[in-house]
Design an enzyme around this catalytic site. Structure first.
Site, PDB file in Angstrom:
ATOM      1  N   HIS A   1       0.834  -1.197   0.000  1.00 49.32           N
ATOM      2  CA  HIS A   1       0.000   0.000   0.000  1.00 49.32           C
ATOM      3  C   HIS A   1       0.871   1.250   0.000  1.00 49.32           C
ATOM      4  O   HIS A   1       1.920   1.294   0.642  1.00 49.32           O
ATOM      5  CB  HIS A   1      -0.902   0.028   1.233  1.00 49.32           C
TER       6      HIS A   1
ATOM      7  N   CYS B   1      -0.271   1.341  -5.414  1.00 47.77           N
ATOM      8  CA  CYS B   1      -1.404   2.049  -6.005  1.00 47.77           C
ATOM      9  C   CYS B   1      -1.041   3.492  -6.356  1.00 47.77           C
ATOM     10  O   CYS B   1      -0.173   4.100  -5.747  1.00 47.77           O
ATOM     11  CB  CYS B   1      -2.584   2.065  -5.044  1.00 47.77           C
TER      12      CYS B   1
ATOM     13  N   ARG C   1      -1.444   1.926 -11.137  1.00 46.40           N
ATOM     14  CA  ARG C   1      -0.354   1.342 -10.347  1.00 46.40           C
ATOM     15  C   ARG C   1       0.943   2.040 -10.705  1.00 46.40           C
ATOM     16  O   ARG C   1       1.120   2.492 -11.845  1.00 46.40           O
ATOM     17  CB  ARG C   1      -0.189  -0.158 -10.640  1.00 46.40           C
TER      18      ARG C   1
END
Length: 144
Positions: free
Chosen positions: A43, A112, A121
């Site tokens: 993340h 992300c 991405r």
């Protein structure tokens, strides 16, 4: 660029619940240090922000990983590339869109984009440039 004290576990798999605990190894990609592409997702924001500074990565930066017996130093060969989530060939054994054209020992990192979204991405690629048995101490890139 993540800082000298940046240490995160790489867990097996990329299940959303697992990624809440750290980084995840794409299970269908190569094991750490072997010929192929060891690919890791994390993340950018939320769940500890492990890849918060991902856009700062540059060619020549080192990513150092360790298993029970070996340190692995990978050197980035690309700046972050923005792509779409369905572009799964970026984690192929010879990753599409990467600077690599033949089999080797590669590392792909994905996160992300945008910072608080997930429509795209960011991807970087690195190649294995050194190994060191844990019994011989820490790699030079971790000193200082």
């Amino acid at each position: 660029r993540f800082g000298p004290d940046w240490v995160k576990p790489v867990l097996e798999g990329t299940d959303p619940e697992l990624l809440k605990k750290g980084l995840g190894h794409y299970a269908a990609t190569a094991p750490l240090g072997t010929v192929g592409n060891f690919s890791v997702a994390g993340h950018r924001r939320t769940y500890g922000d492990p890849f918060k500074d991902f856009p700062r990565l540059r060619p020549g930066d080192e990513v150092i990983l360790k298993d029970a017996g070996t340190w692995y130093t990978y050197t980035l060969r690309s700046a972050p590339l923005r792509t779409v989530p369905t572009d799964v060939a970026v984690v192929d054994p010879v990753p599409e869109k990467s600077p690599f054209r033949a089999p080797g020992r590669y590392l792909t990192l994905t996160t992300c984009d945008p910072e608080w979204g997930h429509s795209h991405r960011l991807v970087v690629w690195a190649e294995l440039t050194g190994t060191l048995p844990v019994s011989q101490g820490r790699p030079e890139g971790l000193s200082g």
